[in-house]
Design a protein around this motif. Structure first.
Motif, PDB file in Angstrom:
ATOM      1  N   MET A  46      93.825  33.046  69.222  1.00 24.18           N
ATOM      2  CA  MET A  46      93.701  33.838  67.985  1.00 24.18           C
ATOM      3  C   MET A  46      92.255  33.789  67.486  1.00 24.18           C
ATOM      4  O   MET A  46      91.647  32.737  67.372  1.00 24.18           O
ATOM      5  N   ASP A  47      91.664  34.962  67.227  1.00 24.82           N
ATOM      6  CA  ASP A  47      90.293  35.017  66.740  1.00 24.82           C
ATOM      7  C   ASP A  47      90.221  34.590  65.289  1.00 24.82           C
ATOM      8  O   ASP A  47      91.128  34.881  64.501  1.00 24.82           O
ATOM      9  N   MET A  48      89.122  33.872  64.927  1.00 16.85           N
ATOM     10  CA  MET A  48      88.918  33.431  63.554  1.00 16.85           C
ATOM     11  C   MET A  48      87.549  33.895  63.077  1.00 16.85           C
ATOM     12  O   MET A  48      86.575  33.876  63.849  1.00 16.85           O
ATOM     13  N   ASP A  49      87.478  34.312  61.843  1.00 15.72           N
ATOM     14  CA  ASP A  49      86.193  34.610  61.232  1.00 15.72           C
ATOM     15  C   ASP A  49      85.604  33.332  60.658  1.00 15.72           C
ATOM     16  O   ASP A  49      86.330  32.500  60.109  1.00 15.72           O
ATOM     17  N   PHE A  50      84.333  33.146  60.797  1.00 14.46           N
ATOM     18  CA  PHE A  50      83.687  31.991  60.183  1.00 14.46           C
ATOM     19  C   PHE A  50      82.208  32.289  59.981  1.00 14.46           C
ATOM     20  O   PHE A  50      81.645  33.183  60.630  1.00 14.46           O
ATOM     21  N   VAL A  51      81.617  31.546  59.081  1.00 13.90           N
ATOM     22  CA  VAL A  51      80.177  31.613  58.833  1.00 13.90           C
ATOM     23  C   VAL A  51      79.620  30.208  59.009  1.00 13.90           C
ATOM     24  O   VAL A  51      80.085  29.264  58.374  1.00 13.90           O
ATOM     25  N   ASP A  52      78.670  30.050  59.886  1.00 11.30           N
ATOM     26  CA  ASP A  52      78.074  28.737  60.171  1.00 11.30           C
ATOM     27  C   ASP A  52      76.624  28.752  59.717  1.00 11.30           C
ATOM     28  O   ASP A  52      75.817  29.534  60.216  1.00 11.30           O
TER      29      ASP A  52
END
Length: 359
Positions: free
Chosen positions: A1-7
């Motif tokens: 499952m794809d996840m959105d994230f900001v690193d």
């Protein structure tokens, strides 16, 4: 499952912060602790007075501790990075110490200060590579500091807000822990009183909390100079009180600062400026130690407390601080012309202090 994230992780910046913290802590290692001097009182009194000499820090004042804590706090919070301009609102000594740490880390530093700040302190800030931004109206230093920090993309250290939370009041080599460790072999190891001034409120907050945390019977007295809002606010319980501001640099404020914690204070003592400066000169006469005006404020309050202890037949110890050295005030508190222009007559108070000690 794809996840959105900001690193936003920046390993290079984290390594810089780690090295910066090491440098600041290494400074503490090199500095070790400050001396606790015995003030000469007659042994028959059964009362001992001690002066903890904060003027021996690398930048010459108690504010070296605060500046170190503020830098560690800013670094650990991610507010200070490898190109951050450091901005501070200060009447002098904190700015001197922060300029030192900024230079240690290779960061630009701007001190926003009242135009009345002593030239000696301005020279010290510039010696450490800082810039002085002087304002005619002391009440504007906060707004100017915010403006300069925004303009430079920098960080406003805001000592008046963060002083009480940047220092670990439970210990970790803070000034309170140091006092009690140094007092451990004295005739009265738990002081009856510890006396300090309040500028940010950080020192009184740290000591007052530590006293309660360690369950000591020590009482905390805060000596406050003329023109400060702290004393009238503490007496009235109104934190919105304002005042003209203090002529005794480093302590006293025109408003009640966020770091000032009134509930940890047992007594406040209002000290007239002429009496503070007289006590400063008297300390040099008696001990040979060249101290500043805020030390005079502290010692003036100590004299009153010692008189009270003697009248009550109480024995014990009183501890206060040498906040900085008198060399920073050659053009002000040490200058008869400046004193006359300010309408300050220190001689009646000098006579009082001289009469306090028997020949």
């Amino acid at each position: 499952m794809d996840m959105d994230f900001v690193d936003r992780h920046d390993m290079e910046a984290r390594h810089w912060v780690a090295e910066a913290i090491r440098k600041v802590e290494a400074d503490a290692n090199r500095s070790c602790d400050t001396h606790l001097h015995v003030f000469p009182l007659p042994p028959r009194w059964g009362v001992n007075l001690y002066l903890k000499d904060e003027s021996v820090h690398p930048t010459g004042s108690l504010k070296h501790r605060l500046a170190r804590s503020l830098f560690l706090y800013g670094l650990a919070n991610g507010w200070i990075g490898p190109s951050t301009t450091i901005v501070e609102a200060s009447s002098g000594s904190t700015a001197v110490s922060e300029a030192y740490f900024a230079r240690l880390l290779g960061l630009p530093f701007i001190a926003v200060m009242p135009a009345s700040t002593s030239p000696e302190k301005c020279h010290l800030i510039e010696f450490y590579g800082g810039k002085c931004h002087l304002v005619d109206d002391p009440t504007t230093i906060y707004d100017e500091s915010h403006r300069l920090a925004a303009e430079t993309g920098g960080h406003f250290m805001d000592q008046f807000t963060y002083a009480e939370r940047a220092t670990d009041w439970r210990g970790n080599n803070n000034i309170a822990e140091s006092i009690y460790a140094q007092m451990s072999l004295e005739p009265h190891p738990v002081p009856a009183w510890i006396v300090v001034g309040a500028g940010t409120g950080g020192t009184s907050s740290t000591i007052g909390r530590y006293i309660r945390y360690r369950r000591h019977d020590t009482r905390l007295a805060v000596a406050d100079p003329e023109g400060s809002a702290f004393y009238p606010s503490w007496v009235s319980g109104d934190p919105s009180v304002t005042a003209p501001g203090s002529r005794i640099e480093g302590i006293g404020r025109p408003r009640v600062e966020p770091s000032f914690q009134p509930t940890v204070i047992d007594r406040m003592v209002a000290v007239p400026d002429a009496r503070s400066i007289a006590a400063m000169h008297w300390v040099r006469e008696v001990t040979g130690r060249d101290v500043g005006g805020s030390t005079g404020t502290n010692v003036a309050a100590c004299v009153d407390l010692i008189r009270e202890m003697r009248e009550a037949g109480e024995q014990g110890s009183v501890v206060t601080l040498i906040c900085d050295g008198g060399e920073r005030y050659r053009g002000t508190y040490c200058d008869p012309g400046w004193l006359a222009a300010q309408g300050l007559d220190i001689h009646p108070h000098l006579d009082e202090f001289r009469a306090f000690l028997p020949d």
